[in-house]
Structure formats: structure tokens, C-alpha cells
Design an enzyme around this catalytic site. Structure first.
Site, PDB file in Angstrom:
ATOM      1  N   THR A  47      64.800  69.248  46.598  1.00 49.06           N
ATOM      2  CA  THR A  47      64.376  70.359  46.811  1.00 49.06           C
ATOM      3  C   THR A  47      64.566  71.012  45.664  1.00 49.06           C
ATOM      4  O   THR A  47      64.244  71.400  45.133  1.00 49.06           O
ATOM      5  CB  THR A  47      64.151  70.866  47.735  1.00 49.06           C
ATOM      6  OG1 THR A  47      64.131  70.823  49.407  1.00 49.06           O
ATOM      7  CG2 THR A  47      64.088  72.570  48.236  1.00 49.06           C
ATOM      8  N   SER A  95      65.745  63.707  50.682  1.00 45.92           N
ATOM      9  CA  SER A  95      67.305  62.638  51.016  1.00 45.92           C
ATOM     10  C   SER A  95      66.950  61.694  52.186  1.00 45.92           C
ATOM     11  O   SER A  95      67.664  60.690  52.127  1.00 45.92           O
ATOM     12  CB  SER A  95      68.437  63.747  51.845  1.00 45.92           C
ATOM     13  OG  SER A  95      67.632  64.575  52.345  1.00 45.92           O
ATOM     14  N   THR A 126      68.449  68.489  51.406  1.00 46.14           N
ATOM     15  CA  THR A 126      69.298  69.288  52.100  1.00 46.14           C
ATOM     16  C   THR A 126      69.212  68.600  53.669  1.00 46.14           C
ATOM     17  O   THR A 126      69.845  68.749  54.101  1.00 46.14           O
ATOM     18  CB  THR A 126      68.867  70.587  52.099  1.00 46.14           C
ATOM     19  OG1 THR A 126      67.901  71.013  53.100  1.00 46.14           O
ATOM     20  CG2 THR A 126      69.323  71.366  51.700  1.00 46.14           C
ATOM     21  N   ASP A 127      67.938  67.740  53.823  1.00 45.97           N
ATOM     22  CA  ASP A 127      68.004  67.488  55.237  1.00 45.97           C
ATOM     23  C   ASP A 127      68.388  66.638  55.569  1.00 45.97           C
ATOM     24  O   ASP A 127      69.312  66.246  57.059  1.00 45.97           O
ATOM     25  CB  ASP A 127      66.369  66.760  55.120  1.00 45.97           C
ATOM     26  CG  ASP A 127      65.255  67.214  55.347  1.00 45.97           C
ATOM     27  OD1 ASP A 127      65.204  68.727  55.428  1.00 45.97           O
ATOM     28  OD2 ASP A 127      63.675  67.179  55.230  1.00 45.97           O
TER      29      ASP A 127
END
Length: 376
Positions: A47, A95, A126-127
């Protein structure tokens, strides 16, 4: 026997880490001022490198569109006052799109960068950032700072957290205050340890926490406040600081890393998932159990059969906190204490790559996996 570190010894550990960090940042002779540290920023996408459809499309955007070099250039001249910053584009996607084989290559890239630089920043989505972080924590051989960052909003929306997170990550890395901490995560002005950090909300910017362990510290503009340290700083400056997972050694013959899966338990869960994983060649399986690691009767039966076939199991809890201790008398099943299922998977995967000795794997889970301060 592992004993919780006494306060005095804990402070001495912090002192050792602090002295080591400060010594690495000593001024160059004759120039009257300290040379700027060299920080390598490695971009993998996510992101933070996203481009939105418009300035208020907080959730509608294309991930991995901006090059890391462009993002860093937009933060100049501010970052130029912190460090000599170089960039490397490892990849540019979400990710969750990276494989374990990619992880192995990322470790090599970070190791190579640390041979030339004083610290490394890795940007990622961030996932699965917590998995990126723990993987690097277990496999990077240098004790120089490694800082992961990303964002919950793309670079191009109003109110984005992306530029501030990248700037603060470079600031933290350049300070070298996390030398010997292993990999840390920096988002939302907070510093978290790789072993403990987890994503807790799908959308909020304060999504990352460290559970009952608590964050390591915060960044308040010019102030970097670190209130605690991961237990591995206790070994700072010694060879024992490094984990046994040297990827150049354990994969030197080019063989694939072991296949490890996660099976989730719930009311009346069937044993089909465990059986399917075992039948498809899984070397290890992590169970995300109820309470202190409980699994359904059907899953338990399937696990017993899989152990007979040589599959190694690690038991975790789906609750998000608390420990699963397991039993040394249960062959083939290892308690992961308070590691989350996804992090227990990575530790089991690397352990199985390094050895097939169950006793040794149990020891690694009891030491590397729990990472408590010890006396002696």
C-alpha cells in the site's frame, strides 16, 4: 531451566546494547563532526507504494505502482539530513504475493545491503508484514538495524501515513538505536519487535500492536524513545546472537525449503484439512487451536495418523494471546508458547530445513521461540 531476568541484569543488558550502538556511530577523526550513516532502503511494494484513483480513495487504489527511488526522492532534502540513503527495488506487489522462495531472496538482499550500509529499511505491504518481519528476524545474519515499514493508506491520498512512516523508518534506522534488536517494525510512530507484532485491524492506521508484551518505543518528531528491548540484545556482540538459520548453509544444495501449513480448529472441525496437508507432502503442520491449543477430536485423530507418517506438528492458539506449552511426552507435537500460528509456521519451517532432530527443534522453540531474558 529458563529464568526471567532480574532487573539489575536487565539494565546491564540494555547498557551493553546502548554502548555497542553508540560506538558504531562514533565520529570520524579529524573532521570535527559525525559522518552521516548509510541507510539502504529496499522496496517490495504494498500500500505504501500505492496510487489511488483520486485523493480520497483510501481503499480504492493500485498497490505497488510507485518505485522506492521516487518515494525516497519525494522526502528529500529531509532524509538527506538523516543519512546517505540508497534504494533498491526488490519487487513491487502486495505482501501476500510473495513466496517463501522470495523470502529467501529478500534475506540475501538485506544481508548484501548490510555489508555496505549501516542499516536497512524494507518497505512492504501490511497484510503479511508481521511474517516478513519475523522471517528477517530469524534469518538475517548481521546485528545492524533492520526496520520494516509500510502504510495503511496509499501514498497519493490526503491524510496518508505513507511518507511519515517511511521518513520515521529511515530516521530510526539512521539512529542505529536498534542495533542487536533484530528486525523491528515502525508504523504510526510506534516501534514493535518482529516476534511480537501483529496486525489487529483491517483498516485502522493503529493496526499494529505487540499484545501484552507492548511496543518497544515511539518516535516523537526528533525524539526516539525506546522503553524496552527484545531479549536477544542479551547476546549482543556474541556469536550466539545469530540464529542457527543461515540460509547459505541450510539450503546450500539448492533444495526447496520444507512445506509447512496451518490448520485452524473450531467447533466440530473435521480432520480433512490435516489429512490433506499430510497427504500432499507437508513436512510440518501448525494447528491454530482453541484456548490453550485444543483441537477437535477429528483433527486430533488426523494429527496422530500424520505424525506416524513423519509430519511434525506445532500447537498454537487462535485466541491471539497466551501460551501453548505442549508436552514433551507427545511425540511429533511441539508447543509454540505465545507465537502466533503464522510465526510458528516460519520457525517450524526453518527448523525443519536445518534439522530433523525433534529434540533440537523443541529446544529452538523453547529458546528462539520464547525469547525470554535469562541469567548466566
Amino acid at each position: 531451566m529458563r529464568i526471567v531476568h532480574r532487573t539489575a541484569a536487565l539494565f546491564s543488558t540494555f547498557a551493553v546494547a546502548a554502548v555497542t550502538a553508540l560506538s558504531s556511530a562514533s565520529a570520524q577523526p579529524g573532521n570535527g563532526k559525525e559522518e552521516l550513516p548509510e541507510v539502504a532502503v529496499i522496496g517490495t511494494g504494498g500500500t505504501i507504494s500505492g496510487v489511488s484513483t483520486d485523493r480520497v480513495s483510501f481503499q480504492n487504489y493500485q498497490s505497488g505502482k510507485l518505485a522506492i527511488s521516487k518515494m525516497v526522492d519525494e522526502l528529500r532534502p529531509e532524509v538527506d539530513g538523516l543519512a546517505k540513503v540508497t534504494t533498491e527495488q526488490f519487487g513491487n506487489k502486495g505482501s501476500g504475493g510473495y513466496s517463501i522462495a522470495d523470502y529467501r531472496k529478500l534475506t540475501a538482499s538485506v544481508d548484501a545491503a548490510l555489508k555496505k550500509s549501516d542499516a536497512v529499511v524494507v518497505t512492504t505491504g501490511t497484510d503479511t508484514m508481521e511474517e516478513f518481519a519475523y522471517w528477517l528476524d530469524l534469518t538475517v545474519r548481521s546485528d545492524k538495524p533492520v526496520v520494516l515499514t509500510g502504510s495503511m493508506r496509499p501514498w497519493t491520498v490526503i491524510g496518508t501515513d505513507a511518507p511519515a512512516n517511511l521518513y520515521n523508518a529511515i530516521k530510526l534506522a539512521a539512529s542505529r538505536k536498534t542495533k542487536c534488536y533484530g528486525t523491528v517494525v515502525m508504523l504510526n510512530d510506534e516501534v514493535q519487535a518482529a516476534r511480537e507484532v501483529r496486525k489487529t485491524d483491517a483498516l485502522r492506521m493503529d493496526t499494529f500492536t505487540s499484545g501484552s508484551s507492548g511496543r518497544l518505543g515511539v518516535i516523537d518528531q526528533d525524539n526516539i524513545r525506546l522503553n524496552r528491548a527484545p531479549a536477544r540484545v542479551e547476546s549482543c556482540g556474541r556469536s550466539s546472537w545469530r540464529t542457527p538459520f543461515d540460509l547459505d548453509r541450510i539450503t546450500k544444495d539448492g533444495k526447496a525449503l520444507p512445506k509447512v501449513e496451518i490448520a485452524y480448529s473450531y467447533q466440530d472441525a473435521g480432520g480433512e484439512a490435516v489429512k490433506a496437508f499430510a497427504d500432499s507432502g507437508a513436512d510440518g503442520i501448525v494447528t491454530a487451536g482453541t484456548g490453550a491449543g485444543g483441537i477437535s477430536p477429528a483433527m486430533s485423530t488426523a494429527r496422530t495418523e500424520a505424525v506416524k507418517k513423519g509430519v511434525t506438528f506445532t500447537s498454537t492458539t487462535r485466541t491471539g494471546s497466551g501460551a501453548v506449552y505442549g508436552s514433551t511426552s507427545t511425540t511429533g507435537v511441539i508447543g509454540a508458547e505465545d507465537l502466533t500460528p503464522q510465526k510458528a509456521r516460519l520457525l517450524l519451517l526453518l527448523s525443519l530445513a536445518a534439522t530433523d532432530d525433534e529434540k533440537q527443534i523443541r529446544e529452538w522453540f523453547a529458546t528462539l521461540g520464547t525469547a525470554q531474558f535469562t541469567e548466566g
